[in-house]
Design an enzyme around this catalytic site. Structure first.
Site, short mmCIF file in Angstrom:
data_model
loop_
_atom_site.label_atom_id
_atom_site.label_comp_id
_atom_site.label_asym_id
_atom_site.label_seq_id
_atom_site.Cartn_x
_atom_site.Cartn_y
_atom_site.Cartn_z
N CYS A 103 18.01 29.29 32.92
CA CYS A 103 18.07 28.52 34.14
C CYS A 103 16.93 28.31 35.08
CB CYS A 103 19.20 29.07 35.40
SG CYS A 103 20.59 29.76 34.56
N ARG A 136 12.43 26.04 29.59
CA ARG A 136 13.11 27.22 29.88
C ARG A 136 14.41 27.32 29.08
NH1 ARG A 136 10.95 29.98 34.69
NH2 ARG A 136 12.90 31.06 34.53
N TRP A 182 21.58 27.39 32.05
CA TRP A 182 21.89 28.12 30.60
C TRP A 182 23.08 28.72 30.61
CZ3 TRP A 182 21.93 32.85 28.08
CH2 TRP A 182 21.53 32.78 26.73
N ASN A 235 20.09 31.49 39.54
CA ASN A 235 19.76 31.80 38.06
C ASN A 235 19.82 33.26 38.13
OD1 ASN A 235 18.23 32.53 35.86
ND2 ASN A 235 16.01 31.93 36.76
N GLY A 236 20.19 33.88 36.89
CA GLY A 236 20.73 35.27 37.01
C GLY A 236 22.18 35.65 36.48
N GLU A 294 7.52 37.23 11.95
CA GLU A 294 7.23 36.06 12.87
C GLU A 294 7.38 35.05 12.32
OE1 GLU A 294 6.98 35.98 16.08
OE2 GLU A 294 5.98 34.27 16.34
N LYS A 336 9.98 32.15 13.43
CA LYS A 336 9.57 30.88 14.03
C LYS A 336 10.37 29.67 13.25
CE LYS A 336 7.91 31.28 16.63
NZ LYS A 336 7.55 32.51 17.39
N GLU A 361 14.02 29.71 14.59
CA GLU A 361 13.96 29.25 15.95
C GLU A 361 14.19 27.63 16.10
OE1 GLU A 361 12.03 32.29 19.15
OE2 GLU A 361 10.66 31.22 17.52
N HIS A 410 14.68 45.84 -3.14
CA HIS A 410 15.94 46.96 -2.66
C HIS A 410 16.84 46.06 -2.19
CE1 HIS A 410 13.73 50.45 -3.66
NE2 HIS A 410 12.82 49.83 -2.91
N LYS A 430 13.25 29.97 27.17
CA LYS A 430 11.84 30.81 26.82
C LYS A 430 11.65 31.97 27.81
CE LYS A 430 7.50 30.01 26.33
NZ LYS A 430 7.35 30.28 24.75
C1 G6P Z 1 12.99 34.49 24.16
C2 G6P Z 1 11.86 33.45 23.60
C3 G6P Z 1 10.93 34.18 22.56
C4 G6P Z 1 10.31 35.68 23.19
C5 G6P Z 1 11.37 36.33 23.66
C6 G6P Z 1 10.42 37.58 24.60
O1 G6P Z 1 13.61 34.86 23.28
O2 G6P Z 1 12.46 32.19 23.38
O3 G6P Z 1 9.82 33.27 22.25
O4 G6P Z 1 9.48 36.01 22.23
O5 G6P Z 1 12.12 35.63 24.60
O6 G6P Z 1 9.87 36.86 25.57
P1 G6P Z 1 8.77 37.45 26.51
O7 G6P Z 1 8.59 36.46 27.60
O8 G6P Z 1 9.15 38.89 27.00
O9 G6P Z 1 7.67 37.59 25.45
#
Ligand code: G6P
Length: 614
Positions: free
Chosen positions: A2, A27, A75, A101-102, A487, A491, A494, A510, A609
């Site tokens: 949010c 966000r 959100w 927000n929260g 990673e 990516k 996501e 395995h 985000k």
């Molecule tokens: C969310 C974001 C990711 C990020 C993760 C941790 O899931 O979409 O991209 O890696 O949070 O966030 P931070 O701000 O703690 O690195």
């Protein structure tokens, strides 16, 4: 997650609020809304499911005048994304509007109590409980809004950043925070509110970062006043924001993610500036100088993080164990916070977070603190909650990251972890001088090598077109490149919504090998290092099962070129620094596949985000 924007001043609030919401779109959200106090004393609320542009369409034929207002991107947590559950929410009297927000953890109990008093709820949200509770306290006790907010918040459990408008007081916004960020901007006869500074910087660089349990009273013609729940005045410095508009705009790139991928060489230079000095053969991290006695000889280090930051932590573990000979554990913050960790004051906890606001990481820090551990933060967002909750730390200094899929923050985190491991290793005498100098010199050269690598963008784009058909991808790597595989897979999933798994290459036999057929592309990070021959065998096993192989190899590797379907070459560097290079083509591969599939790269569905809820 949010986003909150607020405005009180001399301009029309609506365009400021809409622009602010757009700045916070990164966000992640699924509905948006705005509340305005109009010239004729009306409280107007417009909200809709979808994007900020949908809200603009919805409001286009409506009265959007008024010099005070609050706006929100939601959100969804409690209640589906629709216009009823979107914020702002209105109190039962019709006088108060709130954005939040929260998460209010005890909302069900509070809601029941309020319903028993005859208050009707319109939405399924936890947020509506807040506005009804505040209004109930205000009317029942016949107190002013600030007093009602102070009293109401005492019985609220959970996380919140809120902003409230009162229809009968168009010269005031009240805002409060606990575990969710909130910034007040101070201009000439005008005030702004934001979940972060990005909606504000266009108008002023003077801000106040609110702390937990702060309540800010923003009044036309007066200084911002901040009090706690007991009405004690809280002193706050007005700070200057170190952020400019160019940093939060796309600068000619079609997406923030691509801009951020291409920014990485410059970002890493910024990250190392004043810290890496090749001539003096030295890395300086002020935290290590200032807190030497806590950091030099811990019993062990525990890294806590989420998502991409957790992957950086896995690389950090290898670097620290390699250079410093300190045992390191890497934990998901969300698991750590509910575990019963055996830790004490001899342990150091490193918390890694791009946003500095991740709720699970913050909770993990609090737990570790309560056990006496020393906490070191590695963050990007300056002034965010995690740097304020830690004992010390290092910023990664890569500038605001807007694309939801993290790119430059990851390489920034790995760079800081490398500098940390080098500096600590030298202090401890666990890294020999020759290796120290070699790694340091190579680290300093990484931005230049990244520039070279980024020139392969068009070739990677061509490769990506072949793979848009795939429903599953496998990513393999070993040693330092195993977290790179994780990673890379993250990516891809996501932003393209293709299912992807990362595995240590040797684990393939395995289980995952059962999945491999001609429809399953496999990305293998196969640079020339001690495990090279073993990874080559894995590629043979994959090819024998007719899968297409995309190999990330060291420059000049002819062996793998003959075996793989597509090859991306990396400039040579030290093995421990390969993740900084190998992650670049994987970011680009994910980006171009997602673009080819027509996906919303910067704001992928369901993702946020900054994850400020559990
Ligand atoms: C969310 C974001 C990711 C990020 C993760 C941790 O899931 O979409 O991209 O890696 O949070 O966030 P931070 O701000 O703690 O690195």
């Amino acid at each position: 997650m949010c986003g909150i924007v607020g405005y009180l001043g001399k301009r029309n609030a609506y365009p400021v609020l809409i622009k602010g919401l757009k700045r916070l779109e990164y966000r992640g959200y699924d509905s948006a809304g705005v509340a305005l106090l109009t010239k004729d004393g009306d409280l107007r609320v417009y909200k809709t499911k979808g994007k900020v542009a949908d809200l603009e369409n919805f409001s286009s034929d409506k009265d959007t005048t008024g010099t005070v207002g609050i706006a929100h991107t939601r959100w969804a947590t409690h209640g589906e994304p629709n216009s009823t559950n979107a914020h702002p929410h209105i109190s039962f009297t019709g006088n108060l509007a709130i954005i939040h927000n929260g998460i209010i953890e005890n909302y069900a109990v509070l809601k029941k109590q309020l319903q028993e008093k005859g208050i009707e709820f319109k939405s399924n949200t936890d947020t509506e409980v807040l506005v009804q509770l505040i209004e109930y306290v205000r009317t029942k006790k016949n107190v002013d809004l600030l007093t009602a907010v102070r009293i109401a918040l005492r019985s609220v459990i959970g996380a919140y950043a809120i902003a409230i408008l009162d229809k009968n007081d168009p010269d005031q916004i009240i805002a409060a925070r606990k575990s969710s960020p909130l910034v007040v901007g101070i201009g000439e006869e005008e005030f702004f509110l934001g979940s972060d500074a990005s909606p504000i910087i266009e108008y002023t660089d003077k801000v106040i970062y609110l702390d937990d349990k702060d309540i800010a009273v923003i009044r036309r013609g007066k200084d911002v006043e901040v009090v706690d729940f007991n009405n004690e005045k809280m002193e706050h410095e007005v700070t200057k924001v170190d952020l400019n508009l160019a940093q939060i705009e796309k600068g000619g790139f079609p997406h923030f993610m691509l801009k951020e991928i291409f920014e990485q060489p410059d970002c890493l230079k910024d990250c190392m500036r004043g810290r890496v000095n090749v001539e003096a053969n030295n890395v300086t991290l002020s935290a290590i100088i200032d807190y030497r006695k806590h950091l030099i000889n811990p019993r062990r280090i525990i890294i806590v993080a989420c998502g991409t930051s957790w992957h950086a932590g896995l690389i950090g573990k290898q670097l620290i164990e390699d250079f410093c000979q300190i045992p390191v554990e890497v934990e998901y913050a969300s698991e750590f916070r509910y575990s019963k960790p055996v830790i004490n004051e001899q342990d150091v906890v490193i918390a890694i977070s791009q946003s500095g606001e991740t709720a699970d990481t913050l909770a993990a820090i609090e737990l570790a603190k309560s056990k006496g551990a020393f906490i070191y933060g590695i963050c990007n967002a300056i002034g965010s909650s995690i740097p304020r909750a830690t004992n010390t730390g290092s910023y990664i200094h890569v500038g605001p990251e807007i694309g939801v899929a993290s790119t430059k923050a990851f390489t920034g985190q790995v760079t800081v972890l490398t500098m940390l491991a080098l500096a600590l290793g030298k202090e401890r005498g666990t890294i020999d001088n020759v290796r120290y100098s070699k790694v340091l010199t190579e680290l300093n050269a990484i931005p230049e090598k990244m520039e070279e690598l980024l020139k392969q963008g068009d070739a990677i784009k061509d490769i990506s077109r072949i793979f848009t058909y795939a429903h599953n991808f496998l990513y393999l790597g070993r040693g330092y490149n195993y977290p790179v595989a994780l990673e890379g897979a993250l990516k891809l999933k996501e932003i393209s919504y293709i299912h992807a798994e990362g595995y240590p290459a040797a684990e393939m036999k395995h289980g995952p090998i059962a999945l491999i057929d001609d429809e399953m592309p496999v990305v293998v990070v196969a640079t020339r290092n001690v495990l090279y021959e073993k990874v080559v065998s894995n590629i043979q096993e994959i090819k024998a099962r007719k899968a297409r192989v995309i190999a990330i190899v060291s420059e000049g590797d002819e062996t793998i070129r003959k075996m793989a379907d597509s090859v991306i070459e990396l400039p040579h560097t030290e093995e421990c620094l390969e993740p900084l290079l190998a992650s670049i083509p994987l970011q680009m591969l994910a980006y171009y596949i997602a673009v080819a599939k027509g996906k919303d790269v910067d704001q992928p569905r369901n993702l946020a985000k900054s994850v400020t809820v559990e």
